[in-house]
Enzyme design. Structure first.
Site, mmCIF file in Angstrom:
data_model
loop_
_atom_site.group_PDB
_atom_site.id
_atom_site.type_symbol
_atom_site.label_atom_id
_atom_site.label_comp_id
_atom_site.label_asym_id
_atom_site.label_seq_id
_atom_site.Cartn_x
_atom_site.Cartn_y
_atom_site.Cartn_z
ATOM 1 C CG ASN A 10 60.057 55.446 24.522
ATOM 2 O OD1 ASN A 10 61.198 55.911 24.558
ATOM 3 N ND2 ASN A 10 59.531 54.761 25.527
ATOM 4 C CE LYS A 12 60.496 51.341 25.146
ATOM 5 N NZ LYS A 12 59.870 50.138 25.648
ATOM 6 C CG HIS A 97 58.310 54.600 29.670
ATOM 7 N ND1 HIS A 97 58.903 53.388 29.922
ATOM 8 C CD2 HIS A 97 57.679 54.482 28.482
ATOM 9 C CE1 HIS A 97 58.638 52.574 28.911
ATOM 10 N NE2 HIS A 97 57.895 53.212 28.027
ATOM 11 C CD GLU A 99 61.089 50.466 29.091
ATOM 12 O OE1 GLU A 99 61.765 51.388 28.587
ATOM 13 O OE2 GLU A 99 60.336 49.730 28.414
ATOM 14 C CD GLU A 169 53.647 53.332 26.929
ATOM 15 O OE1 GLU A 169 53.848 53.163 25.718
ATOM 16 O OE2 GLU A 169 54.555 53.529 27.742
ATOM 17 N N GLY A 175 56.723 45.850 25.062
ATOM 18 C CA GLY A 175 57.847 45.053 24.588
ATOM 19 C C GLY A 175 57.608 43.555 24.644
ATOM 20 C CB SER A 212 52.983 44.966 21.944
ATOM 21 O OG SER A 212 53.966 44.464 22.832
HETATM 22 P P1 PGA Z 1 56.775 48.829 22.782
HETATM 23 O O1 PGA Z 1 57.112 49.979 23.845
HETATM 24 O O2 PGA Z 1 56.047 49.490 21.644
HETATM 25 O O3 PGA Z 1 58.115 48.292 22.375
HETATM 26 O O4 PGA Z 1 55.929 47.827 23.489
HETATM 27 C C1 PGA Z 1 56.190 50.997 24.130
HETATM 28 C C2 PGA Z 1 56.752 51.941 25.159
HETATM 29 O O5 PGA Z 1 57.498 51.485 26.033
HETATM 30 O O6 PGA Z 1 56.458 53.147 25.139
#
Ligand code: PGA
Length: 250
Positions: A10, A12, A97, A99, A169, A175, A212
């Site tokens: 992903n 982003k 997601h 976000e 998630e 993140g 993460s």
């Molecule tokens: P991350 O993000 O691996 O940076 O924690 C995962 C995601 O948002 O799908």
């Protein structure tokens, strides 16, 4: 039998068309197709076509949209429809997601419409679910995940439930550098899998863990049979490191 594993990147809001092209060219140079491994890439919408074009000879590499709107066309400035995403080469799309839910206010009802729109358009939804830290601390992880799952898949017939992929998630792990332990992740996956069964899924549903994930923890997470793969943000942004991660344990 080879274990089936899915690795999803992903990106982003990173990698425009030029960076996306360079990434995929390098990545494909490093990564041969491997039996049982599916490699999804979710680039920004403007880079979708470039990724699809660069990977068109590779059936194992699947581009996907990070977000779609449920209407197929019309006066919806700034939105990406499923037909346009498909024409740009998308094979699937992320829905819900963290976000999208927590920065942009996407609701459970929105996720249901998006899942439906993707299925109607012949694309694979990757529905993301996960609890916030306070919800985990209050012991509500299962409640939240099940609510999101039932809402996102509400009213789908069993054949369609079987076509949806899920990503668990935990919001507090995205993140932050703090991943769920393999055992905690596996326990939630088992709850999700049981619910998918109740909703009528046949065969083994694909359930990914995200939050993460990196080169240092991917192997121990994937040692849990409940995990069918990983959805990765930060650690998917650099081609060489991502190539190494998708080859883990192969
Ligand atoms: P991350 O993000 O691996 O940076 O924690 C995962 C995601 O948002 O799908």
């Amino acid at each position: 039998m080879t274990r089936r594993l899915t690795f999803a990147a992903n990106w982003k809001m990173h990698h425009g068309p030029l960076a996306a092209r360079a990434f995929i060219d390098r990545f494909l140079e490093l990564v041969p197709p491997r039996e049982g491994r599916e490699l999804w890439v979710f680039p920004p919408a403007a880079s979708l076509h470039v990724v699809a074009d660069a990977a068109r000879s590779r059936a194992d590499v699947k581009p996907g949209a990070q977000n779609v709107y449920w209407e197929p066309k019309g006066a919806f400035t700034g939105e990406l429809s499923v037909p346009i995403a498909r024409e740009a080469g998308a094979r699937g799309g992320l829905v819900g997601h963290s976000e999208r839910r927590h920065v942009f206010g996407e609701t459970d009802e929105d996720t249901r419409r998006k899942v439906l729109a993707l299925l109607d358009g012949g694309l694979t939804p990757l529905l993301c679910v996960g609890e916030k830290l306070a919800e985990r601390d209050e012991g509500r992880t299962e409640d939240v995940v099940l609510r999101q799952l039932r809402a996102g898949l509400g009213g789908l017939d069993p054949e369609r439930v079987s076509r949806v992929m899920i990503a668990y998630e935990p919001v507090w792990a995205i993140g932050t550098g703090r991943n769920a332990t393999p055992r905690d992740a596996a326990a939630v996956h088992a709850v999700i899998r049981a619910e998918l069964g109740r909703l009528g899924a046949t065969g083994r549903s694909t359930i990914l863990y995200g939050g993460s994930v990196n080169l240092g923890n991917a192997l121990s997470l994937l040692a849990e049979e409940e995990l069918d793969g990983v959805l990765v943000g930060g650690a998917s942004l650099e081609a060489d490191a991502w190539a190494e991660l998708v080859g883990i344990g192969a």
